[in-house]
Design an enzyme around this catalytic site. Structure first.
Site, PDB file in Angstrom:
ATOM      1  N   CYS A  12      -5.489  50.876  -0.311  1.00  0.00           N
ATOM      2  CA  CYS A  12      -6.022  49.900   0.638  1.00  0.00           C
ATOM      3  C   CYS A  12      -6.367  50.630   1.932  1.00  0.00           C
ATOM      4  CB  CYS A  12      -5.000  48.795   0.911  1.00  0.00           C
ATOM      5  SG  CYS A  12      -3.513  49.380   1.755  1.00  0.00           S
ATOM      6  N   CYS A  96       0.203  50.760   9.333  1.00  0.00           N
ATOM      7  CA  CYS A  96      -0.995  50.018   8.943  1.00  0.00           C
ATOM      8  C   CYS A  96      -1.396  49.060  10.071  1.00  0.00           C
ATOM      9  CB  CYS A  96      -0.711  49.228   7.665  1.00  0.00           C
ATOM     10  SG  CYS A  96      -1.963  47.992   7.255  1.00  0.00           S
ATOM     11  N   HIS A 124      13.050  45.545   2.479  1.00  0.00           N
ATOM     12  CA  HIS A 124      11.819  46.339   2.510  1.00  0.00           C
ATOM     13  C   HIS A 124      11.629  46.911   3.913  1.00  0.00           C
ATOM     14  CE1 HIS A 124       7.554  47.370   2.284  1.00  0.00           C
ATOM     15  NE2 HIS A 124       7.658  47.290   0.974  1.00  0.00           N
ATOM     16  N   GLU A 126       9.011  47.447   5.726  1.00  0.00           N
ATOM     17  CA  GLU A 126       8.099  46.682   6.579  1.00  0.00           C
ATOM     18  C   GLU A 126       8.829  45.496   7.197  1.00  0.00           C
ATOM     19  OE1 GLU A 126       4.521  43.480   6.353  1.00  0.00           O
ATOM     20  OE2 GLU A 126       4.433  45.068   4.852  1.00  0.00           O
ATOM     21  N   THR A 163       3.209  41.421   4.932  1.00  0.00           N
ATOM     22  CA  THR A 163       1.757  41.466   4.751  1.00  0.00           C
ATOM     23  C   THR A 163       1.311  41.465   3.290  1.00  0.00           C
ATOM     24  OG1 THR A 163       1.760  43.893   4.871  1.00  0.00           O
ATOM     25  CG2 THR A 163       1.391  42.676   6.935  1.00  0.00           C
ATOM     26  N   CYS A 192      -2.180  40.216   4.445  1.00  0.00           N
ATOM     27  CA  CYS A 192      -3.414  41.001   4.458  1.00  0.00           C
ATOM     28  C   CYS A 192      -4.420  40.429   3.467  1.00  0.00           C
ATOM     29  CB  CYS A 192      -3.066  42.447   4.089  1.00  0.00           C
ATOM     30  SG  CYS A 192      -4.492  43.528   3.957  1.00  0.00           S
TER      31      CYS A 192
END
Length: 286
Positions: A12, A96, A124, A126, A163, A192
Site C-alpha cells: 500500500c 504511514c 497491535h 499501531e 486503520t 484507510c
C-alpha cells in the site's frame, strides 16, 4: 490451473513510503541504521534489510550514539518517540500518513475531554501508538460483542478504528454506540480507503473462484483480515507467507484460484506464489 490476481494485491502507499525512507537512509550510509520494531510486518522484507545491515531495536534504551532510527510504518507511542529524541539520535519518521492522521485526530478529541472508543487489536503496535494520543482514557475492543455493555450513556465518547479494520463491522459498531449514548458521539474516519478497496476486491474475486490464497506475514493484521473477509463469504481460503508453504493437494479439485496479498507483501513474493499455483495441475486438467 488458472489464477485470478487481485489488482490491489501488495504494497500500500504507507508501506511503500516507509520503505523508501528506509532505502534512502541505507543509501546515504555513514551511520548505524536501525528501526524501532519491524518497519513492516513481513519476514521476507525484514530479512532483506537485515542483510543490508539494518538493525532492529525494541526500545529507545537500546539506541547507540550516532544512530539513525527509522520509526516503523505502524507508528509508535508518543512517550517512546519523546524518549528517542532525548537520546540525540537522528529520527526518521516513516509512520504511514494515514496512521499519523489518525493519531492527530484522536489527540484533538482527547484534548476536549472525551473518552476514546477504539475498534482494533489491543496488542497491535499501531493501536498502542493510537492509544497514547488518547491520554490513557480509552476503551479498546475488537468486535461489537466486546463493546456491548461498556458504554455509559451519559459519558462523552468519540469513536475511531485501527486503520486496517473492516469498515462494515465499524459501521455496525458506530450505529450501536450512537444508540447507547445520550450525548453527541464524534466518529473519526480513520480506516484507510486502501483497506476498504482491498477487502472489497478480495470478496469480489472470491465469488468467482474455487479457492482463495492470501499472501502475507502472519503477524500482519491487514493480511489476516483479508483472509477473514474471504472466509466470511463461505469460500475456502489459505493464508501463506511464501510459495514454499503451498500444498498441491489443497488445490487438487480447483481449476480457478483467486490470489490477493496484504499491504506489506512484496511483489516478488506474490509473483512466486502465482507461478507456483499456475504450475499446479488440478484433477480437471487430466
Amino acid at each position: 490451473m488458472k489464477v485470478i490476481l487481485a489488482e490491489t494485491a501488495g504494497f500500500c502507499m504507507g508501506v511503500s513510503l516507509a520503505l523508501k525512507k528506509l532505502d534512502r537512509a541505507v543509501r546515504k550510509g555513514g551511520a548505524t541504521i536501525c528501526t524501532l520494531g519491524p518497519i513492516i510486518h513481513n519476514p521476507q522484507v525484514l530479512e532483506h534489510y537485515e542483510k543490508l545491515g539494518v538493525k532492529r531495536i525494541q526500545s529507545p534504551a537500546e539506541v547507540e550514539p550516532d544512530t539513525v532510527v527509522v520509526i516503523r510504518a505502524h507508528g509508535i507511542p508518543q512517550d517512546v518517540e519523546l524518549e528517542l529524541k532525548k537520546h540525540g539520535v537522528v529520527v526518521v519518521d516513516a509512520t504511514c500518513p494515514k496512521v499519523k492522521k489518525a493519531q492527530l485526530l484522536i489527540e484533538r478529541q482527547a484534548e476536549r475531554g472525551r473518552t476514546l472508543l477504539l475498534y482494533g487489536e489491543e496488542n497491535h503496535p499501531e493501536v498502542k501508538g493510537l492509544l497514547s494520543y488518547a491520554k490513557d482514557d480509552a476503551e479498546v475492543f475488537d468486535s461489537l460483542e466486546e463493546l456491548q455493555g461498556h458504554i455509559n450513556e451519559n459519558q462523552e465518547y468519540f469513536l475511531a478504528a485501527q486503520t486496517t479494520q473492516d469498515r462494515g463491522v465499524f459501521e455496525q459498531i458506530r450505529d450501536y454506540a450512537k444508540q447507547q449514548s445520550n450525548l453527541k458521539l464524534p466518529v473519526l474516519e480513520t480506516i484507510c480507503d486502501a483497506t476498504k478497496v482491498r477487502q472489497h476486491e478480495a470478496v469480489e474475486v472470491a465469488k468467482r473462484v474455487d479457492k482463495m490464497v492470501v499472501v502475507g506475514g502472519y503477524q500482519s493484521g491487514n493480511t489476516r483480515r483479508l483472509a477473514q473477509v474471504v472466509r466470511e463469504q463461505g469460500v475456502d481460503c489459505i493464508h501463506v507467507e511464501t510459495a514454499e508453504e503451498l500444498n498441491p493437494e489443497d488445490f487438487a479439485d480447483c481449476s480457478l484460484v483467486g490470489l490477493t496479498a496484504g499491504a506489506s507483501t512484496h511483489d516478488i513474493t506474490i509473483d512466486e506464489v502465482r507461478a507456483a499455483l499456475e504450475g499446479m495441475s488440478s484433477r480437471a486438467d487430466h
